[in-house]
Design a protein around this motif. Structure first.
Motif, PDB file in Angstrom:
ATOM      1  N   ARG A  28       0.899  -1.300   0.076  1.00 55.57           N
ATOM      2  CA  ARG A  28      -0.084  -0.066  -0.062  1.00 55.57           C
ATOM      3  C   ARG A  28       0.826   1.135   0.017  1.00 55.57           C
ATOM      4  NH1 ARG A  28      -1.829   4.172  -0.462  1.00 55.57           N
ATOM      5  NH2 ARG A  28      -3.745   5.114   0.211  1.00 55.57           N
ATOM      6  N   ASP A  29       1.930   1.300   0.478  1.00 58.37           N
ATOM      7  CA  ASP A  29       2.879   2.478   0.883  1.00 58.37           C
ATOM      8  C   ASP A  29       3.626   2.643  -0.713  1.00 58.37           C
ATOM      9  OD1 ASP A  29       2.182   2.666   3.228  1.00 58.37           O
ATOM     10  OD2 ASP A  29       3.883   1.688   4.271  1.00 58.37           O
ATOM     11  N   CYS A  30       3.420   1.827  -1.537  1.00 63.17           N
ATOM     12  CA  CYS A  30       4.362   2.036  -2.687  1.00 63.17           C
ATOM     13  C   CYS A  30       3.156   2.513  -4.012  1.00 63.17           C
ATOM     14  CB  CYS A  30       4.717   0.760  -3.144  1.00 63.17           C
ATOM     15  SG  CYS A  30       5.830   0.003  -2.196  1.00 63.17           S
ATOM     16  N   VAL A  31       2.063   2.830  -3.559  1.00 62.50           N
ATOM     17  CA  VAL A  31       1.198   3.467  -4.510  1.00 62.50           C
ATOM     18  C   VAL A  31       0.267   4.598  -4.074  1.00 62.50           C
ATOM     19  CG1 VAL A  31      -0.439   1.696  -4.228  1.00 62.50           C
ATOM     20  CG2 VAL A  31      -0.605   2.841  -6.220  1.00 62.50           C
ATOM     21  N   ASP A  32       0.163   5.570  -4.749  1.00 59.57           N
ATOM     22  CA  ASP A  32      -0.792   6.670  -4.398  1.00 59.57           C
ATOM     23  C   ASP A  32      -2.085   6.117  -4.867  1.00 59.57           C
ATOM     24  OD1 ASP A  32       0.664   8.351  -2.939  1.00 59.57           O
ATOM     25  OD2 ASP A  32       0.992   9.678  -4.838  1.00 59.57           O
ATOM     26  N   VAL A  33      -3.086   6.016  -3.869  1.00 56.89           N
ATOM     27  CA  VAL A  33      -4.853   5.449  -4.240  1.00 56.89           C
ATOM     28  C   VAL A  33      -5.322   6.883  -4.401  1.00 56.89           C
ATOM     29  CG1 VAL A  33      -6.548   4.286  -3.842  1.00 56.89           C
ATOM     30  CG2 VAL A  33      -4.251   3.280  -3.132  1.00 56.89           C
ATOM     31  N   TRP A  34      -6.081   7.099  -5.591  1.00 60.52           N
ATOM     32  CA  TRP A  34      -7.059   8.279  -5.972  1.00 60.52           C
ATOM     33  C   TRP A  34      -8.326   7.359  -6.064  1.00 60.52           C
ATOM     34  CZ3 TRP A  34      -4.434  11.698 -10.034  1.00 60.52           C
ATOM     35  CH2 TRP A  34      -3.051  12.104  -9.666  1.00 60.52           C
ATOM     36  N   VAL A  35      -9.278   8.212  -5.363  1.00 63.08           N
ATOM     37  CA  VAL A  35     -10.835   7.488  -5.554  1.00 63.08           C
ATOM     38  C   VAL A  35     -11.638   8.494  -6.204  1.00 63.08           C
ATOM     39  CG1 VAL A  35     -10.430   5.965  -3.623  1.00 63.08           C
ATOM     40  CG2 VAL A  35     -11.342   8.326  -3.209  1.00 63.08           C
ATOM     41  N   THR A  36     -12.669   8.124  -6.674  1.00 64.92           N
ATOM     42  CA  THR A  36     -13.686   9.117  -7.339  1.00 64.92           C
ATOM     43  C   THR A  36     -14.862   8.981  -6.493  1.00 64.92           C
ATOM     44  OG1 THR A  36     -14.458   7.117  -8.827  1.00 64.92           O
ATOM     45  CG2 THR A  36     -12.589   8.438  -9.606  1.00 64.92           C
ATOM     46  N   SER A  37     -15.798  10.042  -6.753  1.00 64.99           N
ATOM     47  CA  SER A  37     -16.875  10.356  -5.968  1.00 64.99           C
ATOM     48  C   SER A  37     -17.763  11.357  -6.633  1.00 64.99           C
ATOM     49  CB  SER A  37     -16.960  10.430  -4.505  1.00 64.99           C
ATOM     50  OG  SER A  37     -18.138  10.502  -3.894  1.00 64.99           O
ATOM     51  N   PHE A  65     -12.717   3.391  -9.106  1.00 60.21           N
ATOM     52  CA  PHE A  65     -14.172   4.074  -9.638  1.00 60.21           C
ATOM     53  C   PHE A  65     -15.006   2.875  -8.736  1.00 60.21           C
ATOM     54  CE2 PHE A  65     -11.568   5.442 -12.890  1.00 60.21           C
ATOM     55  CZ  PHE A  65     -12.118   6.911 -13.354  1.00 60.21           C
ATOM     56  N   GLY A  66     -15.991   3.588  -8.238  1.00 58.85           N
ATOM     57  CA  GLY A  66     -17.037   2.792  -7.650  1.00 58.85           C
ATOM     58  C   GLY A  66     -18.259   2.898  -8.489  1.00 58.85           C
ATOM     59  N   THR A  67     -19.086   1.860  -8.260  1.00 57.48           N
ATOM     60  CA  THR A  67     -20.335   1.743  -8.923  1.00 57.48           C
ATOM     61  C   THR A  67     -21.593   1.792  -8.103  1.00 57.48           C
ATOM     62  OG1 THR A  67     -20.553  -0.657  -8.955  1.00 57.48           O
ATOM     63  CG2 THR A  67     -19.456   0.320 -10.842  1.00 57.48           C
ATOM     64  N   GLY A  68     -22.682   2.218  -8.513  1.00 63.88           N
ATOM     65  CA  GLY A  68     -24.013   2.466  -7.957  1.00 63.88           C
ATOM     66  C   GLY A  68     -23.836   3.183  -6.720  1.00 63.88           C
ATOM     67  N   TRP A  69     -23.759   2.998  -5.524  1.00 62.71           N
ATOM     68  CA  TRP A  69     -23.667   3.875  -4.430  1.00 62.71           C
ATOM     69  C   TRP A  69     -22.220   4.308  -4.072  1.00 62.71           C
ATOM     70  CZ3 TRP A  69     -27.913   5.873  -3.054  1.00 62.71           C
ATOM     71  CH2 TRP A  69     -29.183   5.219  -3.428  1.00 62.71           C
ATOM     72  N   GLY A  70     -21.415   4.070  -4.860  1.00 56.91           N
ATOM     73  CA  GLY A  70     -19.734   4.556  -4.652  1.00 56.91           C
ATOM     74  C   GLY A  70     -19.226   3.449  -4.099  1.00 56.91           C
ATOM     75  N   LEU A  71     -17.877   3.850  -3.821  1.00 56.20           N
ATOM     76  CA  LEU A  71     -16.963   3.072  -2.838  1.00 56.20           C
ATOM     77  C   LEU A  71     -17.181   2.884  -1.543  1.00 56.20           C
ATOM     78  CD1 LEU A  71     -13.663   4.528  -4.740  1.00 56.20           C
ATOM     79  CD2 LEU A  71     -14.563   2.246  -5.001  1.00 56.20           C
ATOM     80  N   ALA A  72     -16.631   1.887  -0.946  1.00 55.55           N
ATOM     81  CA  ALA A  72     -17.099   1.829   0.808  1.00 55.55           C
ATOM     82  C   ALA A  72     -16.242   2.932   1.464  1.00 55.55           C
ATOM     83  CB  ALA A  72     -16.726   0.401   1.051  1.00 55.55           C
ATOM     84  N   ASN A  73     -17.013   3.294   2.360  1.00 51.06           N
ATOM     85  CA  ASN A  73     -16.355   4.512   3.176  1.00 51.06           C
ATOM     86  C   ASN A  73     -14.918   4.213   3.613  1.00 51.06           C
ATOM     87  OD1 ASN A  73     -18.292   6.298   3.195  1.00 51.06           O
ATOM     88  ND2 ASN A  73     -19.398   5.593   4.963  1.00 51.06           N
ATOM     89  N   PRO A  74     -14.514   2.854   4.004  1.00 49.77           N
ATOM     90  CA  PRO A  74     -13.127   2.669   4.381  1.00 49.77           C
ATOM     91  C   PRO A  74     -12.097   2.757   3.307  1.00 49.77           C
ATOM     92  CG  PRO A  74     -14.620   0.816   5.241  1.00 49.77           C
ATOM     93  CD  PRO A  74     -15.448   1.762   4.459  1.00 49.77           C
ATOM     94  N   VAL A  75     -12.492   2.519   1.980  1.00 56.38           N
ATOM     95  CA  VAL A  75     -11.650   2.816   0.824  1.00 56.38           C
ATOM     96  C   VAL A  75     -11.679   4.252   0.686  1.00 56.38           C
ATOM     97  CG1 VAL A  75     -11.530   2.526  -1.848  1.00 56.38           C
ATOM     98  CG2 VAL A  75     -12.260   0.526  -0.026  1.00 56.38           C
ATOM     99  N   MET A  76     -12.694   5.046   0.882  1.00 61.60           N
ATOM    100  CA  MET A  76     -12.698   6.397   0.626  1.00 61.60           C
ATOM    101  C   MET A  76     -11.813   6.962   1.709  1.00 61.60           C
ATOM    102  SD  MET A  76     -14.554   7.033  -2.105  1.00 61.60           S
ATOM    103  CE  MET A  76     -14.548   8.836  -1.748  1.00 61.60           C
ATOM    104  N   GLU A  77     -11.954   6.547   2.965  1.00 55.63           N
ATOM    105  CA  GLU A  77     -11.122   7.427   4.045  1.00 55.63           C
ATOM    106  C   GLU A  77      -9.532   7.098   4.033  1.00 55.63           C
ATOM    107  OE1 GLU A  77     -13.331   5.739   7.124  1.00 55.63           O
ATOM    108  OE2 GLU A  77     -15.117   7.114   6.671  1.00 55.63           O
ATOM    109  N   SER A  78      -9.461   5.695   3.416  1.00 55.84           N
ATOM    110  CA  SER A  78      -7.993   5.494   3.278  1.00 55.84           C
ATOM    111  C   SER A  78      -7.236   5.832   2.088  1.00 55.84           C
ATOM    112  CB  SER A  78      -7.777   3.994   3.351  1.00 55.84           C
ATOM    113  OG  SER A  78      -8.288   3.220   2.114  1.00 55.84           O
ATOM    114  N   ALA A  79      -8.003   6.439   1.220  1.00 53.19           N
ATOM    115  CA  ALA A  79      -7.242   7.067  -0.163  1.00 53.19           C
ATOM    116  C   ALA A  79      -6.252   8.278   0.148  1.00 53.19           C
ATOM    117  CB  ALA A  79      -8.410   7.503  -1.331  1.00 53.19           C
ATOM    118  N   ASP A  80      -5.309   8.494  -0.861  1.00 52.92           N
ATOM    119  CA  ASP A  80      -4.682   9.441  -0.590  1.00 52.92           C
ATOM    120  C   ASP A  80      -5.032  10.709  -1.302  1.00 52.92           C
ATOM    121  OD1 ASP A  80      -2.148   8.145   0.263  1.00 52.92           O
ATOM    122  OD2 ASP A  80      -2.296   7.129  -1.572  1.00 52.92           O
TER     123      ASP A  80
END
Length: 112
Positions: A28-37, A65-80
């Motif tokens: 996880r530390d070797c990649v920047d995680v960007w999410v969409t919402s 990218f999430g579908t429907g209701w979006g990405l799970a909150n833990p994924v959103m909260e842990s994103a860079d």
């Protein structure tokens, strides 16, 4: 069904969990995680800011990218970072298919 898609589909790798994707990057530390919402409350990166960051050498970026209701909150909260929502000029319609949202986002990040 559509033979021309075979080449693109050979690039796809299905994994059981997001942790497997992180492991493919070295952890996880070797990649920047960007999410969409579609929710403006999560927006952090404008597409202009994101494009500028992508031009600088650094960690690879994993764009989720999430579908429907979006990405799970833990994924959103842990994103860079979270990319700004894609908005139409008229606010009365707020839904895009994930395929459309992905195409628009990739064009805004890598298009001319």
């Amino acid at each position: 069904r559509i033979p021309d898609r075979a080449h693109a589909l050979r690039l796809v790798r299905i994994v059981a969990a997001l942790d497997n994707v992180y492991a493919a990057f070295g952890g996880r530390d070797c990649v920047d995680v960007w999410v969409t919402s579609a929710k403006a409350a999560f927006a952090v990166h404008t597409f202009d800011d994101a494009r500028a960051q992508l031009r600088c050498p650094g960690k690879p970026v994993l764009l989720l990218f999430g579908t429907g209701w979006g990405l799970a909150n833990p994924v959103m909260e842990s994103a860079d970072a979270c990319l700004e929502p894609i908005r139409a000029q008229r606010e009365t319609y707020n839904h895009l298919s994930v395929r459309s949202a992905c195409a628009i986002a990739l064009d805004r990040l890598f298009g001319r």
